[in-house]
Design an enzyme around this catalytic site. Structure first.
Site, PDB file in Angstrom:
ATOM      1  N   GLY A  11       0.624  -1.233  -0.046  1.00 28.54           N
ATOM      2  CA  GLY A  11      -0.026  -0.040   0.083  1.00 28.54           C
ATOM      3  C   GLY A  11       0.642   1.344  -0.010  1.00 28.54           C
ATOM      4  N   GLY A  13       3.434   1.832  -1.721  1.00 25.87           N
ATOM      5  CA  GLY A  13       4.161   1.703  -3.097  1.00 25.87           C
ATOM      6  C   GLY A  13       3.091   2.811  -4.075  1.00 25.87           C
ATOM      7  N   GLY A  16       0.018   1.387  -4.965  1.00 26.53           N
ATOM      8  CA  GLY A  16      -0.624   0.847  -3.798  1.00 26.53           C
ATOM      9  C   GLY A  16      -1.315   2.060  -3.086  1.00 26.53           C
ATOM     10  N   LYS A 138       5.082 -13.107 -13.905  1.00 30.81           N
ATOM     11  CA  LYS A 138       3.558 -12.723 -13.648  1.00 30.81           C
ATOM     12  C   LYS A 138       2.801 -14.029 -14.212  1.00 30.81           C
ATOM     13  CE  LYS A 138       3.377  -7.847 -14.018  1.00 30.81           C
ATOM     14  NZ  LYS A 138       3.216  -6.712 -14.644  1.00 30.81           N
TER      15      LYS A 138
END
Length: 311
Positions: A11, A13, A16, A138
């Site tokens: 959060g 970031g 984020g 990913k």
């Protein structure tokens, strides 16, 4: 319908913090993972405290303490990971494997949004080395999520405006040039530019929407699908001046990557796929997979409006 409780991991970031803000604004009970290894990073601590002041809950959890992650996950319905995937920052995508295991063990999560927010990795199997590492990682996360039967939504947010639009897509700067600009090839390849606050708004819109369950959602609002030349023209109109333009050919661009450090080579590889191949807009997206069609009520930021910040 009751709104889901949301846990944001990462959060503090870049994206984020915007996800946390959007979650609170849209009325979700919002939790932010507070990692004990934050140490003496006063900026991050102050940001966490500002989230608390806005109504978010801070919940301690560590990637080296599995039970603490399980505890954090059990508090919520939806988990959103925004951990960094760019190599010039702190690239740590595969740490999410521990988060996926915690979600699997907790067994209560109705939706997981892993850290994606860029190009769709499922379409990047041909990507250049070493940049393809981002897409491969990913896809490893996706496979683990799907093998564990965890409900998901993948967000393909394309190009963040602060990194690609404010600088007219020039590398090595975040401000727009006022005299000279470099075009990639003929500058006529379509790119998708997104204001990061809009990325966050659309992301939170998806989390309780049955239409987005187990799907990839593309953020491709039609007026933000622009060529580099079209973006430059918007800037020129704002400043009342034509920029001197030079071009770099595909071959010269690829040659310029040789001998760079790993992080630079990864970044330039991604630039190549975006600005020479057109990987963001060279395929069709159905109405049920495109965010601006799903949520027409969102007044997204057009790039001429965005660029006014820089005048």
């Amino acid at each position: 319908m009751e709104k889901s409780k949301v846990l944001v991991v990462g959060g503090t970031g870049y994206i984020g913090r915007k996800i946390v803000k959007a979650s609170l604004e849209q009325g979700h009970e919002t939790y932010v993972l507070q990692r004990p290894d934050i140490g003496l990073d006063t900026e991050k601590v102050q940001m966490l405290l500002s989230f608390k002041k806005q109504g978010a809950h801070l919940v301690e959890g560590s990637f080296s303490d599995h039970q603490s992650l399980v505890h954090a996950v059990k508090l919520v319905d939806v988990v959103i990971s925004t951990m960094s995937g760019v190599h010039f920052r702190s690239h740590n995508l595969l740490m999410q494997l521990k988060l996926v295991q915690a979600i699997k063990d907790a067994g209560n999560v109705k939706r997981f949004l892993p850290s994606e927010f860029g190009m769709d990795p499922a379409l990047m199997g041909h990507a250049l080395q070493p940049g393809r590492v981002t897409f491969d990682e990913k896809m490893t996360i996706r496979k683990t999520i799907e093998d564990a039967n965890i409900p998901f939504t993948y967000i393909s947010a394309n190009c963040f405006a602060a990194y690609f639009a404010g600088n007219l897509s020039q590398m090595g700067t975040l401000f727009p040039p006022r005299d000279r600009v470099v075009l990639y090839g003929d500058g006529n390849v379509k790119v998708v530019y997104m204001d990061e606050d809009d990325v966050a708004t659309y992301t939170i819109k998806t989390i309780d929407d049955p239409r987005t369950l187990n799907k990839t959602i593309y953020l491709r609002p039609p007026e933000n699908i622009l060529t580099q030349r079209e973006l430059i023209e918007k800037w020129e109109k704002l400043i009342g001046k034509r920029l001197e333009k030079s071009t770099i050919s595909e071959n010269d661009f690829l040659s310029s990557m040789k001998g760079l450090d790993f992080a630079q080579e990864v970044g330039m590889g991604h630039f190549y796929h975006i600005f020479y191949e057109g990987c963001l807009a060279n395929f069709e997206v159905g109405d049920e997979e495109e965010a601006s069609k799903l949520y027409p009520e969102v007044q997204y930021t057009r790039m001429d409006e965005y660029l006014k910040l820089y005048v």
